[in-house]
Design a protein around this motif. Structure first.
Motif, PDB file in Angstrom:
ATOM      1  N   LEU A   5      14.418   5.180   6.136  1.00 34.32           N
ATOM      2  CA  LEU A   5      13.091   4.622   6.388  1.00 34.32           C
ATOM      3  C   LEU A   5      12.993   4.264   7.865  1.00 34.32           C
ATOM      4  CD1 LEU A   5      12.417   2.129   3.475  1.00 34.32           C
ATOM      5  CD2 LEU A   5      10.838   3.876   4.272  1.00 34.32           C
ATOM      6  N   THR A   6      11.944   4.673   8.529  1.00 36.19           N
ATOM      7  CA  THR A   6      11.724   4.247   9.909  1.00 36.19           C
ATOM      8  C   THR A   6      11.146   2.832   9.887  1.00 36.19           C
ATOM      9  OG1 THR A   6       9.476   5.128   9.962  1.00 36.19           O
ATOM     10  CG2 THR A   6      11.275   6.622  10.680  1.00 36.19           C
ATOM     11  N   PRO A   7      11.310   2.080  10.961  1.00 40.70           N
ATOM     12  CA  PRO A   7      10.684   0.744  11.011  1.00 40.70           C
ATOM     13  C   PRO A   7       9.168   0.807  10.780  1.00 40.70           C
ATOM     14  CG  PRO A   7      12.301   0.967  12.754  1.00 40.70           C
ATOM     15  CD  PRO A   7      12.162   2.333  12.132  1.00 40.70           C
ATOM     16  N   PHE A   8       8.518   1.842  11.303  1.00 41.20           N
ATOM     17  CA  PHE A   8       7.075   2.015  11.128  1.00 41.20           C
ATOM     18  C   PHE A   8       6.731   2.121   9.646  1.00 41.20           C
ATOM     19  CE2 PHE A   8       3.388   4.873  10.677  1.00 41.20           C
ATOM     20  CZ  PHE A   8       2.440   4.175  11.388  1.00 41.20           C
ATOM     21  N   ALA A   9       7.447   2.962   8.910  1.00 40.87           N
ATOM     22  CA  ALA A   9       7.174   3.142   7.485  1.00 40.87           C
ATOM     23  C   ALA A   9       7.558   1.903   6.686  1.00 40.87           C
ATOM     24  CB  ALA A   9       7.910   4.364   6.951  1.00 40.87           C
ATOM     25  N   ARG A  10       8.668   1.271   7.055  1.00 39.84           N
ATOM     26  CA  ARG A  10       9.128   0.091   6.311  1.00 39.84           C
ATOM     27  C   ARG A  10       8.050  -0.995   6.299  1.00 39.84           C
ATOM     28  NH1 ARG A  10      14.316  -2.100   4.843  1.00 39.84           N
ATOM     29  NH2 ARG A  10      15.214  -0.193   5.654  1.00 39.84           N
ATOM     30  N   THR A  11       7.428  -1.261   7.435  1.00 40.10           N
ATOM     31  CA  THR A  11       6.420  -2.326   7.485  1.00 40.10           C
ATOM     32  C   THR A  11       5.146  -1.932   6.746  1.00 40.10           C
ATOM     33  OG1 THR A  11       5.583  -1.568   9.616  1.00 40.10           O
ATOM     34  CG2 THR A  11       7.270  -3.284   9.652  1.00 40.10           C
ATOM     35  N   VAL A 130      11.545   8.695   7.192  1.00 39.75           N
ATOM     36  CA  VAL A 130      10.294   8.502   6.452  1.00 39.75           C
ATOM     37  C   VAL A 130       9.287   7.843   7.393  1.00 39.75           C
ATOM     38  CG1 VAL A 130       9.187   7.347   4.493  1.00 39.75           C
ATOM     39  CG2 VAL A 130      11.540   8.218   4.269  1.00 39.75           C
ATOM     40  N   VAL A 131       8.109   8.458   7.546  1.00 39.53           N
ATOM     41  CA  VAL A 131       7.047   7.869   8.354  1.00 39.53           C
ATOM     42  C   VAL A 131       5.862   7.433   7.504  1.00 39.53           C
ATOM     43  CG1 VAL A 131       7.709   9.063  10.479  1.00 39.53           C
ATOM     44  CG2 VAL A 131       6.027  10.107   8.941  1.00 39.53           C
ATOM     45  N   GLY A 132       5.863   7.827   6.232  1.00 39.04           N
ATOM     46  CA  GLY A 132       4.782   7.449   5.336  1.00 39.04           C
ATOM     47  C   GLY A 132       5.032   7.970   3.943  1.00 39.04           C
ATOM     48  N   CYS A 133       4.129   7.638   3.037  1.00 37.21           N
ATOM     49  CA  CYS A 133       4.237   8.103   1.656  1.00 37.21           C
ATOM     50  C   CYS A 133       2.838   8.132   1.053  1.00 37.21           C
ATOM     51  CB  CYS A 133       5.159   7.194   0.851  1.00 37.21           C
ATOM     52  SG  CYS A 133       5.539   7.802  -0.799  1.00 37.21           S
ATOM     53  N   LEU A 134       2.533   9.209   0.356  1.00 34.85           N
ATOM     54  CA  LEU A 134       1.269   9.361  -0.342  1.00 34.85           C
ATOM     55  C   LEU A 134       1.518   9.131  -1.827  1.00 34.85           C
ATOM     56  CD1 LEU A 134       0.197  12.671   1.421  1.00 34.85           C
ATOM     57  CD2 LEU A 134      -0.414  10.332   2.082  1.00 34.85           C
ATOM     58  N   TYR A 135       0.626   8.431  -2.488  1.00 41.51           N
ATOM     59  CA  TYR A 135       0.756   8.145  -3.914  1.00 41.51           C
ATOM     60  C   TYR A 135      -0.369   8.912  -4.602  1.00 41.51           C
ATOM     61  CZ  TYR A 135       2.142   4.030  -1.143  1.00 41.51           C
ATOM     62  OH  TYR A 135       2.613   3.187  -0.168  1.00 41.51           O
ATOM     63  N   THR A 136      -0.023   9.940  -5.398  1.00 34.53           N
ATOM     64  CA  THR A 136      -1.024  10.899  -5.867  1.00 34.53           C
ATOM     65  C   THR A 136      -0.923  11.199  -7.365  1.00 34.53           C
ATOM     66  OG1 THR A 136       0.370  12.828  -5.470  1.00 34.53           O
ATOM     67  CG2 THR A 136      -0.939  12.035  -3.602  1.00 34.53           C
TER      68      THR A 136
END
Length: 185
Positions: A5-11, A130-136
């Motif tokens: 997880l990148t810090p950006f994605a974690r927050t 990981v820079v993000g996650c989509l929930y679909t």
């Protein structure tokens, strides 16, 4: 292949104050472990060669990221200027308040390569971050928001990736986001 997880994605995915529209029933460490222990159902190409999307069946109670805009819920749309971090300029965003989307069937994890993250000033030890996650509901990508495409085209200095704007992808994004919006509890 290793993933962190990148810090950006974690927050964004695991904020200090948990929210109903972020990943549920899973700690950042457990999320990272799951991604490294379970192969994705599919690997999709992202918007640039350094970006991949790993499709996983949702193992949490995380709800869908977006809700279709209808005549019955249009009055629940809100908007404001917001920045994703202190370093970025605020942009206009919109979201629903007072809606309850279904539980997502899939988590589509957005990964950037180690080289790209180093270029953006966020070096990692793993192969992918990981820079993000989509929930679909479907095992596919939700189009990137038009403003994110523009930010990316502005370059790393403005919080983007430096990838030029693809006009056709931008038009497809506008078509999707005119009919859908994110939600907030």
């Amino acid at each position: 292949m290793s993933i962190v997880l990148t810090p950006f994605a974690r927050t964004r995915l695991f904020p200090r104050q948990p929210r109903a529209n972020t990943i549920q029933d899973c700690s950042p460490e457990a999320f990272e472990r799951h991604l490294n222990a379970h192969p994705p159902l599919a690997v999709l190409d992202g918007y640039a060669p350094f970006c991949k999307l790993h499709v996983h069946r949702n193992w949490t109670s995380t709800r869908c990221l977006t809700v279709p805009v209808t005549a019955d819920n249009r009055h629940l749309l809100r908007s404001a200027y917001e920045a994703r971090s202190r370093d970025e300029l605020p942009v206009l965003v919109r979201w629903f308040e007072g809606v309850q989307p279904p539980v997502a069937e899939y988590l589509v994890v957005i990964l950037y390569s180690r080289a790209q993250l180093a270029r953006e000033g966020s070096p990692i030890e793993a192969d992918w971050g990981v820079v993000g996650c989509l929930y679909t509901l479907e095992p596919e990508e939700i189009p990137m928001a038009p403003v994110t495409m523009m930010r990316n085209a502005l370059g790393v200095e403005e919080g983007g990736s430096g990838v030029p704007l693809d006009r056709d992808a931008y038009r497809r994004s506008v078509e999707f986001w005119e009919r859908n919006a994110n939600w907030r509890p």
